[in-house]
Design a protein around this motif. Sequence first.
Motif, PDB file in Angstrom:
ATOM      1  N   HIS A 116       0.820  -1.209   0.000  1.00 13.94           N
ATOM      2  CA  HIS A 116       0.000   0.000   0.000  1.00 13.94           C
ATOM      3  C   HIS A 116       0.855   1.260   0.000  1.00 13.94           C
ATOM      4  CE1 HIS A 116      -3.792  -1.992   0.142  1.00 13.94           C
ATOM      5  NE2 HIS A 116      -3.442  -2.717   1.182  1.00 13.94           N
ATOM      6  N   LEU A 117       1.959   1.204   0.749  1.00 20.37           N
ATOM      7  CA  LEU A 117       2.798   2.416   0.819  1.00 20.37           C
ATOM      8  C   LEU A 117       3.514   2.683  -0.502  1.00 20.37           C
ATOM      9  CD1 LEU A 117       4.377   2.285   4.392  1.00 20.37           C
ATOM     10  CD2 LEU A 117       2.495   3.700   3.594  1.00 20.37           C
ATOM     11  N   SER A 118       3.675   1.623  -1.309  1.00 14.51           N
ATOM     12  CA  SER A 118       4.407   1.828  -2.567  1.00 14.51           C
ATOM     13  C   SER A 118       3.465   2.235  -3.701  1.00 14.51           C
ATOM     14  CB  SER A 118       5.144   0.541  -2.960  1.00 14.51           C
ATOM     15  OG  SER A 118       4.193  -0.438  -3.294  1.00 14.51           O
ATOM     16  N   MET A 119       2.192   2.421  -3.334  1.00 15.12           N
ATOM     17  CA  MET A 119       1.205   2.729  -4.361  1.00 15.12           C
ATOM     18  C   MET A 119       1.589   3.987  -5.154  1.00 15.12           C
ATOM     19  SD  MET A 119      -1.339   1.069  -5.322  1.00 15.12           S
ATOM     20  CE  MET A 119      -1.889  -0.056  -4.090  1.00 15.12           C
ATOM     21  N   MET A 137      -8.872   9.487   3.015  1.00 16.72           N
ATOM     22  CA  MET A 137     -10.248   9.000   2.901  1.00 16.72           C
ATOM     23  C   MET A 137     -11.238  10.144   2.704  1.00 16.72           C
ATOM     24  SD  MET A 137      -9.571   5.884   3.062  1.00 16.72           S
ATOM     25  CE  MET A 137     -11.045   4.897   3.285  1.00 16.72           C
ATOM     26  N   GLU A 138     -10.842  11.306   3.117  1.00 17.99           N
ATOM     27  CA  GLU A 138     -11.697  12.484   2.965  1.00 17.99           C
ATOM     28  C   GLU A 138     -12.022  12.728   1.493  1.00 17.99           C
ATOM     29  OE1 GLU A 138     -13.384  15.830   5.049  1.00 17.99           O
ATOM     30  OE2 GLU A 138     -12.504  14.008   5.768  1.00 17.99           O
ATOM     31  N   LYS A 142      -4.209   5.528   6.156  1.00 15.85           N
ATOM     32  CA  LYS A 142      -2.860   5.194   6.634  1.00 15.85           C
ATOM     33  C   LYS A 142      -2.906   4.674   8.067  1.00 15.85           C
ATOM     34  CE  LYS A 142       0.923   7.346   4.230  1.00 15.85           C
ATOM     35  NZ  LYS A 142       1.671   8.535   3.934  1.00 15.85           N
ATOM     36  N   THR A 143      -3.898   5.174   8.837  1.00 20.21           N
ATOM     37  CA  THR A 143      -3.973   4.732  10.230  1.00 20.21           C
ATOM     38  C   THR A 143      -4.165   3.217  10.303  1.00 20.21           C
ATOM     39  OG1 THR A 143      -6.283   5.378  10.069  1.00 20.21           O
ATOM     40  CG2 THR A 143      -4.858   6.827  11.327  1.00 20.21           C
ATOM     41  N   LEU A 144      -4.889   2.682   9.315  1.00 16.34           N
ATOM     42  CA  LEU A 144      -5.105   1.235   9.297  1.00 16.34           C
ATOM     43  C   LEU A 144      -3.770   0.516   9.086  1.00 16.34           C
ATOM     44  CD1 LEU A 144      -7.293  -0.991   9.315  1.00 16.34           C
ATOM     45  CD2 LEU A 144      -7.280  -0.872   6.841  1.00 16.34           C
ATOM     46  N   LEU A 145      -2.949   1.103   8.209  1.00 23.98           N
ATOM     47  CA  LEU A 145      -1.640   0.493   7.944  1.00 23.98           C
ATOM     48  C   LEU A 145      -0.765   0.557   9.191  1.00 23.98           C
ATOM     49  CD1 LEU A 145      -0.810   1.766   4.355  1.00 23.98           C
ATOM     50  CD2 LEU A 145      -1.922  -0.342   5.054  1.00 23.98           C
ATOM     51  N   TRP A 146      -0.826   1.704   9.875  1.00 25.31           N
ATOM     52  CA  TRP A 146      -0.012   1.815  11.107  1.00 25.31           C
ATOM     53  C   TRP A 146      -0.533   0.846  12.162  1.00 25.31           C
ATOM     54  CZ3 TRP A 146       3.433   3.228   8.416  1.00 25.31           C
ATOM     55  CH2 TRP A 146       3.550   4.442   7.745  1.00 25.31           C
ATOM     56  N   TRP A 171     -10.415  -0.442  25.444  1.00 30.97           N
ATOM     57  CA  TRP A 171     -11.584   0.442  25.441  1.00 30.97           C
ATOM     58  C   TRP A 171     -11.290   1.698  24.630  1.00 30.97           C
ATOM     59  CZ3 TRP A 171     -12.614   5.429  26.995  1.00 30.97           C
ATOM     60  CH2 TRP A 171     -13.970   5.779  27.046  1.00 30.97           C
ATOM     61  N   TRP A 172     -10.112   2.257  24.862  1.00 29.50           N
ATOM     62  CA  TRP A 172      -9.730   3.499  24.177  1.00 29.50           C
ATOM     63  C   TRP A 172      -9.617   3.274  22.668  1.00 29.50           C
ATOM     64  CZ3 TRP A 172      -5.015   4.255  21.563  1.00 29.50           C
ATOM     65  CH2 TRP A 172      -4.828   5.549  21.088  1.00 29.50           C
ATOM     66  N   ALA A 173      -8.913   2.176  22.287  1.00 28.11           N
ATOM     67  CA  ALA A 173      -8.699   1.915  20.853  1.00 28.11           C
ATOM     68  C   ALA A 173     -10.024   1.643  20.151  1.00 28.11           C
ATOM     69  CB  ALA A 173      -7.744   0.743  20.684  1.00 28.11           C
ATOM     70  N   MET A 174     -10.868   0.846  20.773  1.00 29.01           N
ATOM     71  CA  MET A 174     -12.124   0.461  20.128  1.00 29.01           C
ATOM     72  C   MET A 174     -13.128   1.614  20.093  1.00 29.01           C
ATOM     73  SD  MET A 174     -12.111  -2.479  18.789  1.00 29.01           S
ATOM     74  CE  MET A 174     -10.644  -1.810  18.135  1.00 29.01           C
TER      75      MET A 174
END
Lengths: 228, 792
Positions: free
Chosen positions: B44-47, B272-273, B280-284, B737-740
């Motif tokens: 994904h990062l090399s896209m 995504m906007e 990118k947050t998903l990748l991190w 809890w925080w992450a979810m």
Amino acid sequence: MIKTTKLAKVYRTEEVETTALNEVDVEIREGEFVSVMGPSGCGKSTLLNVLGMIDSPSSGDYFFNGEEVGRLSERKRSNVRKHNLGFVFQSFNLIDELTVYENVELPMLYTKVPSVERKKRVEELLEGMNIMHRRNHFPQQLSGGQQQRVAVARAIVNRPKLILADEPTGNLDSANGDEVMKILAQLNSEGTTILMVTHSQYCAEFGNRIIRMLDGQVVTENLVKQYL
Amino acid sequence: MLHNYLIIALRNLRRYRSYTVANVAGLALGITCSLLIFLLVRFHLSMDTHHRQAERIYRVVTDMQFGELITTPGVPNPFGQAFGVDFPEIKLGAQVRFEHNNLLSTQDGKQGRKKFMLDNEMAFAEPNFFEIFDYQWLKGNKNALTEPYTAVLTAGMAKRVFGNEEVLGQLIRVDNEHDYRIAGLLADIPDHTAFRQEVFLSMASYWAMTPKEEAGHWGGVSSNCQFFMVLPENVQASQIEQGLAALVKKNHEDHSKWSHHLQALPDIYFDMEYGGDVPKTLLWALSIVGLFLLGTACINFINLATAQALNRSREVGVRKVLGSGRRQLFAQFLLETGLITLAALLISVLLGSWALPFVNELTHAKLALRPGTDLGLLAFLGLALLGVTFLAGAYPALVLAGFRPALALKGKINTQTLGGYSVRRGLVVVQFVICQVMMITAIVVSGQMDHIKNASLGFNTDAVVMLPVPKPDKTKVQALRQQLQQHPGVLNVSFAFDAPAGNTHNTTNCRFDNRQADEDWYIATRPGDEHYVETFGLSLVAGRNLQPSDTIREYLLNEYAVQQLGFSSPADVIGKRFRVWGAWAPVVGVVRNFNTQSLRNPIEPVVIMSDVTQFSACGVKIDLSNTAHTLASLEQTWNRVFPDEYYAYSFLDERIGEFYEMESALLSLTQIFCGIAILIGCLGLFGLVSFMAARKQKEIGIRKVLGATATQILAVFGREFFLLILMAFVVAAPLGWWAMNAWLEDYAYRITLGFGIFAATILATLLIAVLTVGAQSLKASLSPPAKSLRSE
């Protein structure tokens, strides 16, 4: 060769302090075969460990070949040890995962002896100890006597000046024990200094001097009969 | 010496087989996961990083402030031309129009026309597009797209359509409307590009087909119409953005509501906007999961290796006596870890190759595992080898190298003198924390998935088949309706732009009754006929349904639109005038609120009106008692009405399910990684309990002599593990809890993070711990006390 002055070893836990060696003065000259005797817990093994530089004294001086070694760093002690000392233990302390040949060869890897020379020395010793036919066996495949012979071979393969033996016959029957003692006596007659801890008066008399210890102190030092 | 180390390492690994297997397995699982995650993240990062001018390529995006901020990657139709005039310094700019769901057909041949349905593989493009982005021309050049009705295909598409690459001069027909002459051939596009188009039509064709007023319309914007440019070295993006403000002022009537800015190529895929594909947050987050799994595998190794250290104490003693220094011993044991890691690494490559097709299917990525030729992958594997060896091996090696020879030789190194027990307990707590956070994640993600899949969208999605309407032609619509209605399996037929909720989302400005200005919010449009309400199960709350009509004559609003208009009762708007798309008509009814998009989005104001020119879909409510027969009849009927078109149907509930494809993939990945983390954690627990059993041997013996039962002995272990699990939970619960909570914030409709989720997590952890340590603890508790006391 060895001289100690007020050598002491104290083990401390949070609440208890145990004195294993209490201001011990001993002297061992080159070529001697000295036996150390005494009841369990009297400090003879501790003395052997300290003189063998695998444990450090709490206080006092320890001169080896004229050099103070009691306060050397672990690294320097290790260096003195590998070039000058050989060890024989009651429980043989062979490495189970190495063959007879590899066990005997091991000390020479640490002193960087070239491989051709290593091979020559190991084979000579194994022949001499009559265990050449077992060279590719693992320790657990050998009898106790055979294991101790391998251990002796390993102790002398680097041609040390001093052999430290901690109850070398303690785990052997009398015939095998006798054989090991004869080997040590032979080595001594060829010039190797030997310091041996033992419970057995019979074994002690293979040497020429007996040091008796009690409660961390040397109580008597006697020449063995034939040397009187 | 190295030879000696290797020999002893291999012999030890063979001797303690179960230890070796547990260690290699744990590390292999951890490394496999991190390897796959590395491939995925790198993919994904090399896209689109392969374009030579990648760092200077920008896209113009649009922000519109209509009550709320509306963002789109598109620009108004006349933007490109105006930009060319205002920014002569930009030599390379190109307008593109990405197309969706196009029918491509060949000329009549022996087997008739060959038809191909293209999802997203077609675009209209200006020639400069090929100067901005790197495409390899096999035949022709960018000038091939100067003329109207010319096309360029990739070699792969040419083979798919024509069976060979000799396609220059051939004709293709698009959407049964125009023929395009193929004037160029491109090499196949690489895997790591987000631009998946394989058929390019000249932009000149689009202008030739588009009415002038639409081509010059500044008031609307489609996300499909995009503008790209290459910034010259001496021009900054901010300079262009300033100029864009002037361009807006010059061309837009309500210019205060519009703004354009530049988006750098590397952001296009992730933002995504503006319609990005992957946040990118998903990748991190995935990377963190990868590191966690690797970390937990290392912890597992440390636990097992230090527990195993006792077996090596005599060897360490002997080596020290024979002259080995600490460093040499450290190096020796690190080398052993290196060997185990290497074995694990090789297994991971095999496991990874096996799992790759599943990962590709799950994530729609095109990952490849070729360690022979992939330098980046080799670097990763090398780094993993060194990193894992050091992280996992350093501590056990330090412990081993630190043995005091005098104690080691006498066999007096025991679990007490070995030390580091609290370190190991701490590490197990860390493992539990990782496991529990992953469990919480898996429970919450699956709960949320269930919630959104089962939650009502406010309309009926069952037994509705969606058919395409290729041409919104009144006669054809009528013909199809009549023929479909004759089928006994068809309960209802509705023609519409789309189902109430769909992927296409159009909004527009609106005006109500006698108000002097448009509302300051946009309304979603859902053109549909008089059967729309009934077919899709919408419910009227006020007024009546639409009357049959081909043009806009009446409106239905939803409750939220009524509320937005400022009325509390739906009845208040009935009979009032309303205007969208310039057509005034009365509001005749109000329907209950329904979702027009996925449940990530909230309810919005919606208007329903009948306009046959907008009908591009047909919803057929069928009787499920003879589905196969009904579906076959639908196809026959449809093909009779649209003989030249490409038939494709889908069930509405399945289409709705596709809204959550990313969540489904995320759920599967979370479940897999959670399972692996638990498995690795179990191996670590197993190590700890073996160690504990040895450590507590004397205590157990004494307790038994004093009359303790096996159950009471088990409680000794139980208490210890319960405490560890509890300590982990104290950290994991708030973290999870925080992450979810952060993840759930993306959903307008979400589950609440109740006590049950956390209770389930701790219970599951306890159960896993009991299953893992139970057998070992039981063994220890049942062993005769004489044995344990004698060994002391």
